[in-house]
Design an enzyme around this catalytic site. Structure first.
Site, PDB file in Angstrom:
ATOM      1  CD  GLU A 128      -2.968  -0.834  -0.002  1.00  0.00           C
ATOM      2  OE1 GLU A 128      -2.613  -1.237  -1.126  1.00  0.00           O
ATOM      3  OE2 GLU A 128      -4.046  -0.256   0.208  1.00  0.00           O
ATOM      4  CB  THR A 181      -4.726   6.859  -3.261  1.00  0.00           C
ATOM      5  OG1 THR A 181      -5.545   5.854  -3.820  1.00  0.00           O
ATOM      6  CG2 THR A 181      -4.841   6.825  -1.757  1.00  0.00           C
TER       7      THR A 181
HETATM    8  P1  ADP Z   1      -6.993   1.817  -5.282  1.00  0.00           P
HETATM    9  O1  ADP Z   1      -7.450   2.847  -4.254  1.00  0.00           O
HETATM   10  O2  ADP Z   1      -8.131   1.321  -6.107  1.00  0.00           O
HETATM   11  O3  ADP Z   1      -6.148   0.738  -4.680  1.00  0.00           O
HETATM   12  P2  ADP Z   1      -4.695   3.311  -5.854  1.00  0.00           P
HETATM   13  O4  ADP Z   1      -4.678   4.564  -6.656  1.00  0.00           O
HETATM   14  O5  ADP Z   1      -4.492   3.364  -4.382  1.00  0.00           O
HETATM   15  O6  ADP Z   1      -6.041   2.565  -6.233  1.00  0.00           O
HETATM   16  O7  ADP Z   1      -3.573   2.299  -6.335  1.00  0.00           O
HETATM   17  C1  ADP Z   1      -3.313   2.074  -7.623  1.00  0.00           C
HETATM   18  C2  ADP Z   1      -1.821   2.351  -7.891  1.00  0.00           C
HETATM   19  O8  ADP Z   1      -1.040   1.225  -7.493  1.00  0.00           O
HETATM   20  C3  ADP Z   1      -1.594   2.600  -9.353  1.00  0.00           C
HETATM   21  O9  ADP Z   1      -0.642   3.631  -9.486  1.00  0.00           O
HETATM   22  C4  ADP Z   1      -1.007   1.293  -9.830  1.00  0.00           C
HETATM   23  O10 ADP Z   1      -0.139   1.438 -10.927  1.00  0.00           O
HETATM   24  C5  ADP Z   1      -0.235   0.790  -8.617  1.00  0.00           C
HETATM   25  N1  ADP Z   1      -0.104  -0.673  -8.593  1.00  0.00           N
HETATM   26  C6  ADP Z   1       1.038  -1.375  -8.573  1.00  0.00           C
HETATM   27  N2  ADP Z   1       0.776  -2.694  -8.552  1.00  0.00           N
HETATM   28  C7  ADP Z   1      -0.551  -2.856  -8.586  1.00  0.00           C
HETATM   29  C8  ADP Z   1      -1.409  -3.976  -8.575  1.00  0.00           C
HETATM   30  N3  ADP Z   1      -0.953  -5.226  -8.568  1.00  0.00           N
HETATM   31  N4  ADP Z   1      -2.741  -3.742  -8.570  1.00  0.00           N
HETATM   32  C9  ADP Z   1      -3.227  -2.501  -8.592  1.00  0.00           C
HETATM   33  N5  ADP Z   1      -2.464  -1.394  -8.587  1.00  0.00           N
HETATM   34  C10 ADP Z   1      -1.126  -1.557  -8.588  1.00  0.00           C
END
Ligand code: ADP
Length: 306
Positions: A128, A181
């Protein structure tokens, strides 16, 4: 067991009054992940379908969370991971958390469960931190524990699983606009007034009590956010209409899912949750923004083998 396929649930963090501390797991939407033991040490992400995301271990949250687990493990081999994405990144329903938590949950199963759920949360939080810059637990905790979870404390980490009333349903709409986020955190104030604090912790206490007492009206009265929603909702076109229309349709309460742009509502019973979905859809049809809508029972199991 040398390989496992898992369902990695989408999650709703914050749940109105519980910024960074409350979350719940869904069962109508989630990713799938295949994890295999390998002789070669380390983590190899060999395949991702459904979305364009980095395969490089240190750029993918599944890789980072997996490396955090391996660093604490006596296992000398490694893992190969295939990720089948269904949850869109940046949707606000825990796309990154599904991968971080899914990877460590699957690895723990394959190693014979040497780690406790709270240890898995700590590993997943490293993923995260890569996604949003903050090692928050409000999505990975419900993904791993299932149901509703409260992060009572971050230092030391203390997670409590909260009861799920049986007739509770979540409706989620994801309008196809991107809110990162990291961006939606930047706009938040860093201090709050005592007056707002009093209202907020009254509602957190009310929501937790309502969930344990299975008192749906109390749950509804407590789904109020005086601190984050007034600011973040400015990034979500249609938010106030969705809120008023869903309440008219019978929702107990409506708020921003995680950092948005997804909006969630909780309802008593599937019929009401379906009507709430219809009300949400109509708002975005009128605005002319594409959307995905989900009606889901609360997933009390969390991660599980499929
Ligand atoms: P959410 O709140 O839906 O989790 P975020 O914006 O917090 O979305 O997270 C997405 C970010 O994490 C993006 O920048 C994405 O490229 C990165 N990321 C890296 N690996 C993954 C993964 N396995 N699944 C989803 N997002 C990923």
């Amino acid at each position: 067991m040398n390989s496992i396929k898992v369902f990695c649930p989408a999650t709703i963090a914050n749940i109105s009054c519980g910024f960074d501390v409350l979350g719940l797991a869904l069962d109508a939407i989630g990713d799938e992940m295949m994890v295999r033991k390998t002789k070669q040490p380390g983590i190899n992400i060999s395949k991702i379908t459904g979305q364009i995301l980095p395969l490089e271990t240190k750029k993918n949250v599944a890789g980072i969370a997996g490396l955090a687990l391996l660093a604490e493990s006596e296992y000398s081999g490694g893992f190969e991971i295939e990720i089948y994405k269904k949850i869109k990144a940046g949707s606000g329903i825990g796309s990154s958390a599904a991968s971080s938590a899914g990877a460590v949950w699957a690895m723990n199963e394959l190693l014979g469960k040497p780690f406790s759920p709270i240890e898995l949360v700590k590993f997943a939080m490293q993923g995260e931190a890569l996604a949003s810059g903050v090692a928050h637990a409000d999505n990975v905790a419900p993904a791993l524990y299932g149901g509703f979870t409260l992060v009572r404390s971050y230092e030391p980490l203390d997670i409590i699983k909260i009861n799920t009333p049986p007739d509770l349903y979540a409706t989620v709409i994801h309008p196809q606009i991107e809110v990162k986020t990291s961006d939606s955190r930047k706009i938040l104030k860093t201090s709050i007034s005592l007056k707002d604090g009093i209202k907020q912790w009254g509602n957190v206490g009310g929501l937790i009590s309502g969930l344990f007492l299975e008192d749906y009206d109390l749950i509804g009265r407590s789904l109020v956010d005086h601190i984050v929603e007034p600011i973040r909702s400015m990034l979500i076109p249609g938010f106030s209409e969705v809120k008023s229309e869903t309440i008219k349709a019978g929702a107990l309460g409506t708020g921003i899912s995680g950092s948005g742009p997804s909006i969630f509502a909780l309802s008593k019973g599937k019929d009401t949750a379906d009507k709430v979905a219809e009300a949400m859809r109509n708002v975005y049809i009128n605005i002319g923004v594409d959307y995905d809508v989900y009606v889901s029972k609360i997933n009390t199991k969390g991660m599980h083998k499929i």
